[in-house]
Each structure stands twice: as structure tokens, then as C-alpha cells.
Design a protein around this motif. Structure first.
Motif, mmCIF file in Angstrom:
data_model
loop_
_atom_site.group_PDB
_atom_site.id
_atom_site.type_symbol
_atom_site.label_atom_id
_atom_site.label_comp_id
_atom_site.label_asym_id
_atom_site.label_seq_id
_atom_site.Cartn_x
_atom_site.Cartn_y
_atom_site.Cartn_z
ATOM 1 N N SER A 21 2.085 3.419 -10.585
ATOM 2 C CA SER A 21 0.762 2.825 -10.705
ATOM 3 C C SER A 21 0.756 1.419 -10.133
ATOM 4 O O SER A 21 1.659 0.620 -10.390
ATOM 5 C CB SER A 21 0.327 2.779 -12.173
ATOM 6 O OG SER A 21 0.200 4.093 -12.696
ATOM 7 N N ILE A 68 -3.221 11.114 -5.092
ATOM 8 C CA ILE A 68 -3.423 9.671 -5.120
ATOM 9 C C ILE A 68 -4.829 9.402 -5.638
ATOM 10 O O ILE A 68 -5.805 9.939 -5.099
ATOM 11 C CB ILE A 68 -3.244 9.044 -3.724
ATOM 12 C CG1 ILE A 68 -1.863 9.379 -3.153
ATOM 13 C CG2 ILE A 68 -3.438 7.530 -3.782
ATOM 14 C CD1 ILE A 68 -1.698 9.010 -1.694
ATOM 15 N N ALA A 74 -2.194 -1.789 -9.346
ATOM 16 C CA ALA A 74 -3.588 -2.161 -9.593
ATOM 17 C C ALA A 74 -3.783 -3.649 -9.393
ATOM 18 O O ALA A 74 -2.925 -4.460 -9.730
ATOM 19 C CB ALA A 74 -4.000 -1.787 -11.019
ATOM 20 N N GLY A 84 0.816 -1.213 0.000
ATOM 21 C CA GLY A 84 0.000 0.000 0.000
ATOM 22 C C GLY A 84 0.839 1.246 0.000
ATOM 23 O O GLY A 84 2.043 1.229 -0.293
ATOM 24 N N VAL A 103 -3.216 3.981 2.400
ATOM 25 C CA VAL A 103 -4.073 3.218 1.491
ATOM 26 C C VAL A 103 -3.501 1.816 1.389
ATOM 27 O O VAL A 103 -2.321 1.639 1.074
ATOM 28 C CB VAL A 103 -4.126 3.873 0.094
ATOM 29 C CG1 VAL A 103 -5.068 3.094 -0.822
ATOM 30 C CG2 VAL A 103 -4.556 5.334 0.193
ATOM 31 N N SER A 157 -10.926 8.606 -3.894
ATOM 32 C CA SER A 157 -11.335 7.209 -3.788
ATOM 33 C C SER A 157 -12.525 6.947 -4.713
ATOM 34 O O SER A 157 -13.568 7.591 -4.587
ATOM 35 C CB SER A 157 -11.717 6.881 -2.343
ATOM 36 O OG SER A 157 -12.354 5.618 -2.266
ATOM 37 N N LEU A 162 -3.701 -2.055 -0.367
ATOM 38 C CA LEU A 162 -4.194 -2.771 -1.533
ATOM 39 C C LEU A 162 -4.981 -3.986 -1.062
ATOM 40 O O LEU A 162 -4.423 -4.905 -0.461
ATOM 41 C CB LEU A 162 -3.033 -3.198 -2.430
ATOM 42 C CG LEU A 162 -2.188 -2.070 -3.037
ATOM 43 C CD1 LEU A 162 -1.146 -2.642 -3.993
ATOM 44 C CD2 LEU A 162 -3.055 -1.053 -3.755
ATOM 45 N N THR A 167 -4.740 2.177 -8.905
ATOM 46 C CA THR A 167 -4.157 2.991 -7.832
ATOM 47 C C THR A 167 -2.912 3.672 -8.380
ATOM 48 O O THR A 167 -1.992 3.002 -8.838
ATOM 49 C CB THR A 167 -3.793 2.126 -6.611
ATOM 50 O OG1 THR A 167 -4.988 1.574 -6.061
ATOM 51 C CG2 THR A 167 -3.099 2.960 -5.548
ATOM 52 N N HIS A 168 -2.915 4.991 -8.339
ATOM 53 C CA HIS A 168 -1.841 5.778 -8.943
ATOM 54 C C HIS A 168 -1.370 6.832 -7.944
ATOM 55 O O HIS A 168 -2.184 7.556 -7.366
ATOM 56 C CB HIS A 168 -2.326 6.465 -10.217
ATOM 57 C CG HIS A 168 -3.059 5.546 -11.153
ATOM 58 N ND1 HIS A 168 -2.420 4.749 -12.073
ATOM 59 C CD2 HIS A 168 -4.393 5.276 -11.275
ATOM 60 C CE1 HIS A 168 -3.312 4.049 -12.742
ATOM 61 N NE2 HIS A 168 -4.521 4.340 -12.278
ATOM 62 N N SER A 223 -7.364 6.135 -6.471
ATOM 63 C CA SER A 223 -7.400 4.707 -6.168
ATOM 64 C C SER A 223 -8.817 4.154 -6.181
ATOM 65 O O SER A 223 -9.788 4.867 -5.879
ATOM 66 C CB SER A 223 -6.761 4.449 -4.796
ATOM 67 O OG SER A 223 -6.791 3.073 -4.478
ATOM 68 N N ASP A 224 -8.916 2.877 -6.519
ATOM 69 C CA ASP A 224 -10.176 2.157 -6.330
ATOM 70 C C ASP A 224 -10.450 1.941 -4.848
ATOM 71 O O ASP A 224 -11.595 1.729 -4.445
ATOM 72 C CB ASP A 224 -10.111 0.782 -7.017
ATOM 73 C CG ASP A 224 -10.034 0.897 -8.526
ATOM 74 O OD1 ASP A 224 -10.810 1.685 -9.089
ATOM 75 O OD2 ASP A 224 -9.204 0.204 -9.139
ATOM 76 N N GLU A 225 -9.398 1.964 -4.036
ATOM 77 C CA GLU A 225 -9.513 1.652 -2.614
ATOM 78 C C GLU A 225 -10.071 2.850 -1.840
ATOM 79 O O GLU A 225 -10.038 3.991 -2.307
ATOM 80 C CB GLU A 225 -8.139 1.278 -2.040
ATOM 81 C CG GLU A 225 -7.371 0.244 -2.834
ATOM 82 C CD GLU A 225 -7.930 -1.152 -2.695
ATOM 83 O OE1 GLU A 225 -8.878 -1.351 -1.885
ATOM 84 O OE2 GLU A 225 -7.445 -2.061 -3.393
#
Length: 484
Positions: A371, A431, A373, A86, A449, A319, A451, A350-351, A433-435
Motif C-alpha cells: 500500500s 491495482i 498513499a 509509482g 501509475v 482508478s 504517485l 494506492t494498493h 488507486s486514487d491516481e
């Protein structure tokens, strides 16, 4: 008896040999560890801005604004206690640290990245993941790194090795022209106002001392006048009771002297009172000026402090899961608002975008991106195959960060965020992120964050403790208690 002694001698010699072999193996391992530490030789290294830990390669790489500067092997969390992959940052540094959880284990040059106990620190490196979740570094390397870094340095724990790629995009924040000059001006103004306030305070102290001396002169004259008036009263009483001419003569002479002295002291008292009033007026004026100067000093210092804080690195987190945008500066939250994301149901990855240095005469900013992911790194994964394409200094050839640019294209950043971000400075970050934010994000942290597609055994069972709350154990009874 002799056979027993011989056998004991053989066993003792064998033990010594085993210890010697073990020592040789330990020395060999130490030599291998130290020899595998790399330092950039082709240029002068700048200030570290980012650390990337590759869990697959068991290696940490430290970057400055230009590229990598230090590399070393690591030992991350063992199976069941895996170091979570993360995005973190250094939130505390302690040169001499002992574990709060694992029998006071020595963790020299500790750099904490979560309040629940994940940290970078010096420790033994067996060549494979062996810690309880922390990231062990070679002891000498940990000491060197400790002296170079500062709070807030980004730490990315990646499943595989990645390297920052330079990126340009209109959505990435650009600094406000003249912000640094304005901050320097505000600081100079605050210093000047502080000097004037100190001068005004000194003048008020001097005026107070002068007024006090004048009051003292009045009190002395009043006391002397009162004593002479008492002597005059005694002389008048003696004159009234005198019977003989000689007694009357002495009483008359004493009365005349006392009356003259009272008149003299009365004149001195009047002069002292006349001298006091201007000093009281000067004191009142000096105090008023000092109060005004102090208020101006406080305002100027506050303005300079706020502007300096505004120029500190800003962190923005977006997010896709919560569809919110969060802003932090100096480990403190300053903004949280909804954000529009195009095609919000489609993964965005996630970047981590990082401002590395100012350009174009302080009006521009260079940015890099990493990046991550789906529990794996992509875009610029280090290719370990024989014959893989590599750039200068053995670096993997960076690929075009198309996924990161696509992510930026899908975000609509609100104007109020742009107003905050226009003061962005190097080490600022964005940042996407999907998270969602980890529960580790809190008081005294930047954004944390995790993963979700990676093992998190090293953090799953830990208890989050806010900044300032430290768990101690009594050395003898091992009875836990909290100490704030």
C-alpha cells in the motif's frame, strides 16, 4: 635546471600518490557496495515476482512468492531528475545497452520500465541519488538479476521501504479449477492434430508424386506413338511409290512393323491412362484430407494459443479519479469499463495486490499487497529505529493490511471482469488507486501509475516513445533520426 627537475619529480610523485589514494577510495567504495548486496541464505530462492525500490533508503529488494531473496544498494535520480515513485513493470531487457539520451552512456544489463527511458541497469553507486532518473544497480548484481527476471516482473518505486503483506479477501480473484489441466489438454490436442496434419500433407505429396509419374508415362507413350505413326505414314508412302517387287516387299515389311509398334504403343497408352485415373482420384482425396487436417491444425493451435494466453498473468487497474476499471494481459488492453466505488469522493490510497502462488491443489491463490498513499508508504513501513520490532531474517513485522481490505470493500467488480479474472495465474495483479493511468501506459507496457505527490523530475521532460520505436544517434555527427 636541477631545481626545476626536482620540483617536477615531486609533483609527479604527488600525482601518483593522489591517484593511488583515489584508487584506494574507489576500491573501498566497490568493496562496500559488493558487501552490502544480500542474498537469502535460509531457503532456496524461487523465481523473482517483484522488485521494490526504496527511494529513501536507496535500496532495491527482490521478492519471490515466499519473501525477499536479493537486496542491493541503488542510486536513483538526483534532485531535479528524480526517479518517479509509482508502479511499473519490466517491459524490455537488453544486456548491452547504451543511453539513447546521454552521450551513449553504458547501461549494462538494462531492464526498461518506461518507454521514455527509465530503467534498472548497472552503474556507479556514489552512495546517494546521482542518476538522470534511472535506477543504478551494482554491476555484478545487475548481471545476476538480469538472468533471473523476465518481462512483466512488477517494479514498485516507493518513497520509503515497504514489504509485501499476505492478504485474503473475497474480492481477490481465484483461479478456475482445472484451467491448467485444460490448457495442457488443448496443447496435447494441438500437437496430435499437427502430427496428423503433417502425415496427411506427406500423403498428399506422395500421391502428387505418383500422379506425376503416371502423367510422365503417358507423355512418353504418346511421344513414342506419334513417332511410330510418322514412321507408318512414311512406310505407306514408300509402299505407294514402290515400282519393283523388291521395293514393294521392303515397304510392306516396314509398314507392318510400324503398324504393330503403333498398336503396341496404343495399348501401353491405354494402360497408362487407366492407371492414371485412380492416382488422380487418390491425389484429389489426399489433398482434400490434407486441407481438412491443416484447417483442424490451425484451429487447434489457435485454441491452444488463446487458452495459454488466457492463463497468462492478468492485470486489473481501478482508478478512483476516472472511476474506470482497465484490464490488460500480456501488455495488451482487453477491457475498459466504468466501475462503482463506494464513497467515490473519499481517498482510497494506492494498493498493489499480487497473486503469488496457487494453493489447495491449484484451486486457490495466495495474494500479497503493498500500500502506498499520499506520497508516502503506510501499513507496513519499515521501521528504522533502534529496537524496532522485526520478524524472521531481520524483516519488519508486517501490520494488518486494513487500508487495503477497506479499499477492496469499497469496490464493486463487474461480472465481466470476474469472467476474465477467473483464469488468473500467479503474477496476476489488481491495482486500486486514487491516481489515473500515466501516459506511459501504452503499447508494449503493463499499467504504469505515478504517485502525484512525489517528485517526477526524471520523467517530466522525457518524450514517450512507443514500443518498437528506438532513438538512435549517428556516432560522428550526432544528428538524431528515428529508426523503426
Amino acid at each position: 635546471m636541477n631545481d626545476d627537475l626536482s620540483l617536477a619529480g615531486v609533483a609527479f610523485a604527488a600525482g601518483l600518490a593522489a591517484l593511488a589514494v583515489a584508487g584506494d577510495h574507489a576500491a573501498a567504495r566497490s568493496a562496500r557496495t559488493e558487501s552490502s548486496v544480500e542474498f537469502v541464505q535460509s531457503r532456496i530462492a524461487g523465481e523473482p515476482t517483484m522488485a521494490i525500490v526504496s527511494l529513501r533508503d536507496q535500496r532495491v529488494t527482490i521478492y519471490d512468492a515466499t519473501g525477499w531473496i536479493l537486496r542491493a544498494p541503488v542510486s536513483s535520480g538526483q534532485k531535479g531528475r528524480e526517479t518517479p515513485a509509482g508502479i511499473f513493470s519490466v517491459i524490455q531487457k537488453e544486456a548491452e545497452h547504451y543511453s539513447n539520451l546521454y552521450d551513449d552512456a553504458y547501461m549494462p544489463h538494462m531492464q526498461r520500465i518506461t518507454w521514455s527511458g527509465i530503467a534498472l541497469h548497472g552503474g556507479p553507486l556514489p552512495g546517494y541519488p546521482a542518476s538522470h532518473g534511472c535506477i543504478r544497480l551494482p554491476y555484478d548484481f545487475a548481471a545476476r538479476l538480469f538472468d533471473l527476471t523476465r518481462l512483466g516482473m512488477r517494479v514498485i518505486v516507493a518513497p520509503t521501504d515497504v514489504t509485501p503483506i499476505e492478504i485474503a479477501h473475497p474480492a481477490l480473484f481465484m483461479p478456475k479449477p482445472g484451467a491448467d489441466a485444460l490448457a495442457a489438454k488443448r496443447a496435447a490436442e494441438a500437437e496430435d492434430v499437427a502430427s496428423k496434419a503433417a502425415t496427411a500433407k506427406h500423403a498428399a505429396v506422395t500421391a502428387s508424386r505418383d500422379a506425376a509419374q503416371a502423367r510422365m508415362a503417358i507423355r512418353v507413350s504418346e511421344n513414342l506413338k506419334r513417332r511410330m505413326e510418322e514412321q507408318l505414314a512414311v512406310a505407306e508412302k514408300a509402299l505407294a511409290s514402290a515400282v519393283s517387287d523388291k521395293q514393294k516387299e521392303r515397304a510392306t515389311e516396314a509398314r507392318a512393323k510400324a503398324a504393330a509398334r503403333v498398336e503396341e504403343l496404343q495399348a501401353k497408352l491405354a494402360a497408362a491412362n487407366a492407371e492414371l485415373q485412380p492416382k488422380l482420384n487418390a491425389l484429389a482425396a489426399a489433398r482434400e484430407f490434407a486441407d481438412t487436417a491443416e484447417a483442424a491444425r490451425i484451429a487447434a493451435v489457435q485454441a491452444a494459443r488463446e487458452l495459454a494466453r488466457a492463463l497468462q498473468p492478468v492485470s486489473v487497474f481501478i482508478s478512483r479519479k476516472t472511476r474506470h476499471l482497465y484490464v490488460r494481459r500480456a501488455f495488451e488492453p482487453i477491457l475498459e469499463i466504468p466501475v462503482a466505488i463506494q464513497e467515490p469522493e473519499r481517498p482510497i490510497g494506492t494498493h498493489v495486490f499480487t497473486a503469488t502462488e496457487r494453493t489447495n491443489g491449484e484451486t486457490g491463490m495466495r495474494w500479497s499487497v503493498i500500500s502506498l498513499a499520499g506520497g508516502r508508504s503506510h501499513g507496513d513501513v519499515v521501521d528504522r529505529r533502534v529496537g524496532a520490532s522485526r520478524g524472521p531474517e531481520g524483516e519488519p513485522t508486517a501490520k494488518e493490511p486494513s487500508d487495503a481490505k477497506t479499499a477492496l470493500d469499497r469496490i464493486v467488480i463487474p461480472p465481466e471482469v470476474l469472467r476474465v479474472a477467473e483464469m488468473a495465474s500467479p503474477r496476476s495483479s489488481l491495482i486500486i488507486s486514487d491516481e489515473e493511468l500515466s501516459a506511459e501506459t501504452g503499447k508494449g507496457t503493463d499499467f504504469v501509475v505515478l504517485l502525484s505527490g512525489e517528485p517526477q523530475g526524471g520523467i517530466a521532460g522525457r518524450r514517450y516513445r512507443p514500443a518498437g520505436e528506438v532513438w538512435y544517434q549517428r556516432p560522428r555527427f550526432r544528428s538524431p533520426f528515428f529508426w523503426r
